[in-house]
Design a protein around this motif. Structure first.
Motif, mmCIF file in Angstrom:
data_model
loop_
_atom_site.group_PDB
_atom_site.id
_atom_site.type_symbol
_atom_site.label_atom_id
_atom_site.label_comp_id
_atom_site.label_asym_id
_atom_site.label_seq_id
_atom_site.Cartn_x
_atom_site.Cartn_y
_atom_site.Cartn_z
ATOM 1 N N TYR A 95 0.831 -1.201 0.000
ATOM 2 C CA TYR A 95 0.000 0.000 0.000
ATOM 3 C C TYR A 95 0.863 1.248 0.000
ATOM 4 C CZ TYR A 95 -3.775 -3.139 1.468
ATOM 5 O OH TYR A 95 -4.700 -4.152 1.538
ATOM 6 N N CYS A 96 0.434 2.221 -0.779
ATOM 7 C CA CYS A 96 1.024 3.543 -0.778
ATOM 8 C C CYS A 96 0.215 4.425 0.175
ATOM 9 C CB CYS A 96 0.972 4.102 -2.199
ATOM 10 S SG CYS A 96 1.504 5.791 -2.395
ATOM 11 N N ALA A 97 0.898 5.334 0.878
ATOM 12 C CA ALA A 97 0.199 6.206 1.824
ATOM 13 C C ALA A 97 0.838 7.587 1.832
ATOM 14 C CB ALA A 97 0.250 5.595 3.223
ATOM 15 N N GLY A 98 0.037 8.593 2.154
ATOM 16 C CA GLY A 98 0.515 9.966 2.217
ATOM 17 C C GLY A 98 0.008 10.686 3.453
ATOM 18 N N THR A 99 0.814 11.604 3.932
ATOM 19 C CA THR A 99 0.419 12.392 5.102
ATOM 20 C C THR A 99 -0.209 13.708 4.665
ATOM 21 O OG1 THR A 99 2.504 13.632 5.236
ATOM 22 C CG2 THR A 99 2.410 11.491 6.366
ATOM 23 N N TYR A 112 -0.517 8.679 8.563
ATOM 24 C CA TYR A 112 -0.838 8.725 7.134
ATOM 25 C C TYR A 112 -2.354 8.751 6.968
ATOM 26 C CZ TYR A 112 4.058 7.868 6.454
ATOM 27 O OH TYR A 112 5.433 7.987 6.473
ATOM 28 N N ASP A 113 -2.840 9.788 6.320
ATOM 29 C CA ASP A 113 -4.286 9.998 6.180
ATOM 30 C C ASP A 113 -4.839 9.535 4.842
ATOM 31 O OD1 ASP A 113 -3.472 12.832 7.959
ATOM 32 O OD2 ASP A 113 -4.972 11.419 8.704
ATOM 33 N N TYR A 114 -3.975 9.307 3.889
ATOM 34 C CA TYR A 114 -4.409 8.932 2.539
ATOM 35 C C TYR A 114 -3.765 7.596 2.161
ATOM 36 C CZ TYR A 114 -5.584 13.877 2.589
ATOM 37 O OH TYR A 114 -6.096 15.101 2.930
#
Length: 125
Positions: A95-99, A112-114
């Motif tokens: 999984y990729c995730a972004g803050t 990480y919210d996304y």
């Protein structure tokens, strides 16, 4: 609508390589940390690697250090995970995730919210 879309997963033999990509849209992540996590069956989602907004700071889990490399291209809104010397125990959904903007690279998945939907990586022995 914010989207993170992973690609590049598949089936590979032990010792082989794969390059995962995470294409983002709907908002800019150029000021956000990005990361890769993985989840094997019946296991919790685990940290793999993270990169800060500039690309100058990277973090890795011990079990991938020296084999995996995370990078990003802010102009292309894409994050990458180069995986070399793959082992059967690397088999998982990645999984990729972004803050949110302004948050630094972290191993903490709750920062990480996304999140993307994931891409399957299977390493055969």
């Amino acid at each position: 609508q914010v989207q993170l879309v992973e690609s590049g997963g598949g089936l590979v033999q032990a010792g082989g390589s794969l390059r995962l990509s995470c294409a983002t849209s709907g908002r800019t992540f150029s000021s956000s940390a990005m990361a890769w996590f993985r989840q094997a069956p019946r296991r919790e989602r685990a940290f793999v690697g993270a990169i800060d907004w500039s690309g100058l700071t990277t973090l890795y889990a011990d079990y991938v250090k020296g084999r995996f490399t995370i990078s990003r291209d802010n102009a292309q809104n894409t994050v990458f995970l180069q995986m070399n010397s793959l082992k059967p125990e690397d088999t998982a959904v990645y999984y990729c995730a972004g803050t949110e903007s302004g948050v630094g690279a972290t191993m903490d998945k709750y920062q990480y919210d996304y999140w993307g939907q994931g891409t399957q990586v299977t390493v055969s022995s």
